[in-house]
Design an enzyme around this catalytic site. Sequence first.
Site, PDB file in Angstrom:
ATOM      1  N   ILE A   1       6.978   7.352 -10.482  1.00  0.00           N
ATOM      2  CA  ILE A   1       5.513   7.380 -10.351  1.00  0.00           C
ATOM      3  C   ILE A   1       4.894   7.256 -11.747  1.00  0.00           C
ATOM      4  O   ILE A   1       3.878   6.577 -11.934  1.00  0.00           O
ATOM      5  CB  ILE A   1       5.035   8.639  -9.591  1.00  0.00           C
ATOM      6  CG1 ILE A   1       5.524   8.546  -8.135  1.00  0.00           C
ATOM      7  CG2 ILE A   1       3.511   8.780  -9.650  1.00  0.00           C
ATOM      8  CD1 ILE A   1       5.244   9.757  -7.278  1.00  0.00           C
TER       9      ILE A   1
ATOM     10  N   VAL B   1       2.739 -17.691   0.887  1.00  0.00           N
ATOM     11  CA  VAL B   1       2.056 -17.584  -0.410  1.00  0.00           C
ATOM     12  C   VAL B   1       1.725 -19.003  -0.853  1.00  0.00           C
ATOM     13  O   VAL B   1       2.575 -19.894  -0.770  1.00  0.00           O
ATOM     14  CB  VAL B   1       2.980 -16.912  -1.453  1.00  0.00           C
ATOM     15  CG1 VAL B   1       2.298 -16.795  -2.808  1.00  0.00           C
ATOM     16  CG2 VAL B   1       3.434 -15.536  -0.971  1.00  0.00           C
TER      17      VAL B   1
ATOM     18  N   LEU C   1       8.256  -0.320  -7.174  1.00  0.00           N
ATOM     19  CA  LEU C   1       9.660  -0.664  -6.937  1.00  0.00           C
ATOM     20  C   LEU C   1       9.918  -2.157  -7.082  1.00  0.00           C
ATOM     21  O   LEU C   1      11.047  -2.569  -7.346  1.00  0.00           O
ATOM     22  CB  LEU C   1      10.074  -0.179  -5.540  1.00  0.00           C
ATOM     23  CG  LEU C   1       9.963   1.344  -5.339  1.00  0.00           C
ATOM     24  CD1 LEU C   1      10.211   1.723  -3.886  1.00  0.00           C
ATOM     25  CD2 LEU C   1      10.929   2.087  -6.247  1.00  0.00           C
TER      26      LEU C   1
ATOM     27  N   ALA D   1       2.590   2.809  -5.208  1.00  0.00           N
ATOM     28  CA  ALA D   1       2.251   1.859  -6.275  1.00  0.00           C
ATOM     29  C   ALA D   1       0.943   1.137  -5.963  1.00  0.00           C
ATOM     30  O   ALA D   1       0.065   1.026  -6.822  1.00  0.00           O
ATOM     31  CB  ALA D   1       3.382   0.852  -6.462  1.00  0.00           C
TER      32      ALA D   1
ATOM     33  N   THR E   1      10.845   9.719 -12.667  1.00  0.00           N
ATOM     34  CA  THR E   1      10.064   8.872 -13.581  1.00  0.00           C
ATOM     35  C   THR E   1       9.339   7.698 -12.907  1.00  0.00           C
ATOM     36  O   THR E   1       8.548   7.023 -13.559  1.00  0.00           O
ATOM     37  CB  THR E   1      10.990   8.299 -14.679  1.00  0.00           C
ATOM     38  OG1 THR E   1      12.221   7.885 -14.083  1.00  0.00           O
ATOM     39  CG2 THR E   1      11.263   9.320 -15.746  1.00  0.00           C
TER      40      THR E   1
ATOM     41  N   VAL F   1       9.432   8.180  -0.048  1.00  0.00           N
ATOM     42  CA  VAL F   1       9.926   9.250  -0.919  1.00  0.00           C
ATOM     43  C   VAL F   1       9.166   9.151  -2.244  1.00  0.00           C
ATOM     44  O   VAL F   1       8.351   8.252  -2.421  1.00  0.00           O
ATOM     45  CB  VAL F   1      11.452   9.137  -1.175  1.00  0.00           C
ATOM     46  CG1 VAL F   1      12.264   9.726  -0.064  1.00  0.00           C
ATOM     47  CG2 VAL F   1      11.855   7.695  -1.443  1.00  0.00           C
TER      48      VAL F   1
ATOM     49  N   LYS G   1       5.381  22.271 -10.909  1.00  0.00           N
ATOM     50  CA  LYS G   1       6.747  22.008 -11.378  1.00  0.00           C
ATOM     51  C   LYS G   1       6.819  22.223 -12.889  1.00  0.00           C
ATOM     52  O   LYS G   1       6.055  21.612 -13.633  1.00  0.00           O
ATOM     53  CB  LYS G   1       7.102  20.547 -11.020  1.00  0.00           C
ATOM     54  CG  LYS G   1       8.400  20.059 -11.610  1.00  0.00           C
ATOM     55  CD  LYS G   1       8.718  18.630 -11.183  1.00  0.00           C
ATOM     56  CE  LYS G   1       9.916  18.097 -11.927  1.00  0.00           C
ATOM     57  NZ  LYS G   1      10.187  16.676 -11.676  1.00  0.00           N
TER      58      LYS G   1
ATOM     59  N   SER H   1       0.972  -3.267   5.381  1.00  0.00           N
ATOM     60  CA  SER H   1       1.357  -3.428   6.768  1.00  0.00           C
ATOM     61  C   SER H   1       1.951  -2.131   7.304  1.00  0.00           C
ATOM     62  O   SER H   1       2.996  -1.679   6.821  1.00  0.00           O
ATOM     63  CB  SER H   1       2.393  -4.555   6.871  1.00  0.00           C
ATOM     64  OG  SER H   1       3.104  -4.414   8.065  1.00  0.00           O
TER      65      SER H   1
ATOM     66  N   GLY I   1       0.815  -1.222   0.000  1.00  0.00           N
ATOM     67  CA  GLY I   1       0.000   0.000   0.000  1.00  0.00           C
ATOM     68  C   GLY I   1       0.842   1.263   0.000  1.00  0.00           C
ATOM     69  O   GLY I   1       0.497   2.245   0.646  1.00  0.00           O
TER      70      GLY I   1
HETATM   71  C1  LIG Z   1      15.667   7.917  -3.049  1.00  0.00           C
HETATM   72  C2  LIG Z   1      14.410   7.827  -3.852  1.00  0.00           C
HETATM   73  C3  LIG Z   1      13.821   8.987  -4.346  1.00  0.00           C
HETATM   74  C4  LIG Z   1      12.672   8.906  -5.138  1.00  0.00           C
HETATM   75  N1  LIG Z   1      12.129  10.047  -5.676  1.00  0.00           N
HETATM   76  C5  LIG Z   1      11.115   9.936  -6.555  1.00  0.00           C
HETATM   77  C6  LIG Z   1      10.566  11.083  -7.194  1.00  0.00           C
HETATM   78  O1  LIG Z   1      10.958  12.211  -6.932  1.00  0.00           O
HETATM   79  N2  LIG Z   1       9.575  10.902  -8.087  1.00  0.00           N
HETATM   80  C7  LIG Z   1       9.073   9.666  -8.384  1.00  0.00           C
HETATM   81  O2  LIG Z   1       8.204   9.541  -9.241  1.00  0.00           O
HETATM   82  N3  LIG Z   1       9.515   8.576  -7.729  1.00  0.00           N
HETATM   83  C8  LIG Z   1      10.522   8.691  -6.852  1.00  0.00           C
HETATM   84  N4  LIG Z   1      10.979   7.572  -6.211  1.00  0.00           N
HETATM   85  C9  LIG Z   1      10.292   6.299  -6.404  1.00  0.00           C
HETATM   86  C10 LIG Z   1       9.050   6.252  -5.525  1.00  0.00           C
HETATM   87  O3  LIG Z   1       9.397   6.466  -4.178  1.00  0.00           O
HETATM   88  C11 LIG Z   1       8.375   4.893  -5.659  1.00  0.00           C
HETATM   89  O4  LIG Z   1       8.206   4.586  -7.002  1.00  0.00           O
HETATM   90  C12 LIG Z   1       7.016   4.916  -5.025  1.00  0.00           C
HETATM   91  O5  LIG Z   1       7.073   5.374  -3.724  1.00  0.00           O
HETATM   92  C13 LIG Z   1       6.393   3.541  -5.056  1.00  0.00           C
HETATM   93  O6  LIG Z   1       6.915   2.715  -4.081  1.00  0.00           O
HETATM   94  P1  LIG Z   1       6.184   1.334  -3.863  1.00  0.00           P
HETATM   95  O7  LIG Z   1       4.768   1.588  -3.549  1.00  0.00           O
HETATM   96  O8  LIG Z   1       6.524   0.456  -4.997  1.00  0.00           O
HETATM   97  O9  LIG Z   1       6.940   0.721  -2.582  1.00  0.00           O
HETATM   98  P2  LIG Z   1       6.825   1.091  -1.029  1.00  0.00           P
HETATM   99  O10 LIG Z   1       6.541   2.525  -0.796  1.00  0.00           O
HETATM  100  O11 LIG Z   1       8.065   0.537  -0.406  1.00  0.00           O
HETATM  101  O12 LIG Z   1       5.574   0.279  -0.517  1.00  0.00           O
HETATM  102  C14 LIG Z   1       5.637  -1.105  -0.281  1.00  0.00           C
HETATM  103  C15 LIG Z   1       4.353  -1.559   0.397  1.00  0.00           C
HETATM  104  O13 LIG Z   1       4.399  -2.960   0.518  1.00  0.00           O
HETATM  105  C16 LIG Z   1       4.003  -3.323   1.814  1.00  0.00           C
HETATM  106  N5  LIG Z   1       4.618  -4.609   2.135  1.00  0.00           N
HETATM  107  C17 LIG Z   1       5.888  -5.007   1.922  1.00  0.00           C
HETATM  108  N6  LIG Z   1       6.071  -6.266   2.370  1.00  0.00           N
HETATM  109  C18 LIG Z   1       4.871  -6.659   2.873  1.00  0.00           C
HETATM  110  C19 LIG Z   1       4.415  -7.846   3.493  1.00  0.00           C
HETATM  111  N7  LIG Z   1       5.206  -8.895   3.704  1.00  0.00           N
HETATM  112  N8  LIG Z   1       3.138  -7.880   3.898  1.00  0.00           N
HETATM  113  C20 LIG Z   1       2.298  -6.851   3.720  1.00  0.00           C
HETATM  114  N9  LIG Z   1       2.681  -5.703   3.130  1.00  0.00           N
HETATM  115  C21 LIG Z   1       3.953  -5.616   2.728  1.00  0.00           C
HETATM  116  C22 LIG Z   1       4.459  -2.166   2.688  1.00  0.00           C
HETATM  117  O14 LIG Z   1       3.733  -2.124   3.885  1.00  0.00           O
HETATM  118  C23 LIG Z   1       4.134  -0.989   1.785  1.00  0.00           C
HETATM  119  O15 LIG Z   1       2.787  -0.652   1.946  1.00  0.00           O
HETATM  120  C24 LIG Z   1      12.094   7.649  -5.397  1.00  0.00           C
HETATM  121  C25 LIG Z   1      12.645   6.486  -4.824  1.00  0.00           C
HETATM  122  C26 LIG Z   1      13.797   6.572  -4.079  1.00  0.00           C
HETATM  123  C27 LIG Z   1      14.381   5.315  -3.501  1.00  0.00           C
END
Ligand SMILES: Cc1cc2nc3c(=O)[nH]c(=O)nc-3n(C[C@H](O)[C@H](O)[C@H](O)COP(=O)(O)OP(=O)(O)OC[C@H]3O[C@@H](n4cnc5c(N)ncnc54)[C@H](O)[C@@H]3O)c2cc1C
Length: 505
Positions: free
Chosen positions: A348, A190, A335, A17, A346, A48, A79, A40, A14
């Site tokens: 998001i 799983v 990610l 993404a 890029t 970020v 922006k 979780s 959550g």
């Molecule tokens: C340094 C940095 C800077 C960035 N800056 C930008 C930016 O300026 N612009 C941009 O577009 N993107 C940026 N990004 C990328 C952006 O942060 C991510 O693409 C975005 O936040 C999506 O992350 P996510 O949802 O994939 O992962 P996360 O935010 O890590 O979310 C993962 C989710 O999975 C859940 N989860 C994991 N394991 C389990 C489990 N076993 N059971 C239940 N739940 C679980 C967690 O609770 C969480 O809800 C940046 C990334 C980094 C590292």
Amino acid sequence: MSKQTQRKLVIVGGGTAGWITAAAFARLLGPSLSIHLVESDAIGTVGVGEATIPQIIRLNTILGFDENDFLKQTYGTFKLGIEFVDWGKKGDRYLHTFGDAGLNLANVPFHHYWHRASQSGADAKDLWHYSLHQLAAAQGRFSKLDRVGNTAMTGLAYAYHFDASLYAKYLRKYSEARGVTRHEGIVSAVQRDGESGDITSITLEGGAQIHGDFFIDCTGFRALLMGQELGIGYQDWSKWLPCDRAQAVPSERLDSLPPYTRATAKDAGWQWRIPLQHRTGNGHVYSSGFTTDDAAHDVLMAGLETKALADPRPIRFTTGRREQFWSHNCAAIGLSSGFLEPLESTSIHLIQSHVSRLIQLFPQSANADAERAEYNRRCAAEFEQIRDFLILHYHQTDREDSEFWRYCKNMEVPVSLTHKRELFASSGRLGRDVDDLFREASWVQVMLGQGITPDGHDPMADAISDAQLSEFLGNLRTIIERAVGGLSTHQDYIAKNCAAPPMTS
Ligand SMILES: Cc1cc2nc3c(=O)[nH]c(=O)nc-3n(C[C@H](O)[C@H](O)[C@H](O)COP(=O)(O)OP(=O)(O)OC[C@H]3O[C@@H](n4cnc5c(N)ncnc54)[C@H](O)[C@@H]3O)c2cc1C
């Protein structure tokens, strides 16, 4: 479709993404799917991801967001591009704007006319002298502007900066209001079908089981389903994009709100500055092969323009992509699918584009081999195009003042990028793919900004006389100055339309 025939979509994760995926599926396929999201609080999100590119406006439009409400709730700002400082060489500064510089004439891109004038000595101005976005950004101005006066010049293309955690909350509220069921808990196991290998269910700590027909892995860098369970490998691109760590820290808000992100090159990476209404987002992205965490911390803190509001938070990553983005009945989004460092904001966008592609190809039956192959092909190409654009920033440099920059300048780069650089250096022409995320104007600005001066220009730009060219350039600047003079300051525009309430902590 009745509840009985609804298929069940299970999104694990959550963060940004997970909630973008939930919101888009609920909006576009809601009636035919029962949508569940597991996250979780104990694990949390990466926290970020605060700068975007203009494509996000399309997503917001599809979801039906009111822009002013969206920016109020996420403490967002506008922006116009990214200012790159010290990249081509120390002391350099250029804005990669979201708009075109100048105006194309007779289907010949403007930069060929500019090149002709600058090489003949008739005009010593840089390309950005003819950019509406550059002038607006330099003066801290922003208003909605579709077109410049009654000319053919397009107005201001823009994206947003926003608070990443408030963005996820905003999306969650939207999704839950459209029927998405949220489950709190950690996925601990799983289950798979013994014959097909498809995922059949996930089990949470405590024993609750959630069955599904299709699963989306949004678990961030953990890649719980796609990497850990299905064993899909990861292509590591660190040899081209060597940064593998970041430290992020919020600081007090800037006095004026610049309508752009800043990316300042450092000795072993670069530092971002993202202006929000209530604070400034900062981070230092660096390569552990060329500096230490302690030194990177000191660089970050020394580069802050306002007082830090917390201690820096470390983040580790490996730039690259999954070998497959969809395997069996599971797709990875966010990610978990790969990571391209945030230099051009890029990630998001990649989430949004993968979600929209998955919705377009969403399987109607258990046999989805053709859809899966097409999805994997297009996601891979998109990742590779963006990768090349990012590498350009590091590789096309005169900097040799640190081990990191010497490595970047001298490293081997993908052939696809070498071809683009050589073509531009020869004649100012671009060899971009038609479906490339980055427009010709983006490639031109970054190629020039990083220090490539083309040897020649398109001979079609010689069709007008010197006097006509000089008049054309002069008129353009006058029109741009007039248009920018009519814009509000960014600060006033926000105060009037989308000011967020004072933060309560
Ligand atoms: C340094 C940095 C800077 C960035 N800056 C930008 C930016 O300026 N612009 C941009 O577009 N993107 C940026 N990004 C990328 C952006 O942060 C991510 O693409 C975005 O936040 C999506 O992350 P996510 O949802 O994939 O992962 P996360 O935010 O890590 O979310 C993962 C989710 O999975 C859940 N989860 C994991 N394991 C389990 C489990 N076993 N059971 C239940 N739940 C679980 C967690 O609770 C969480 O809800 C940046 C990334 C980094 C590292």
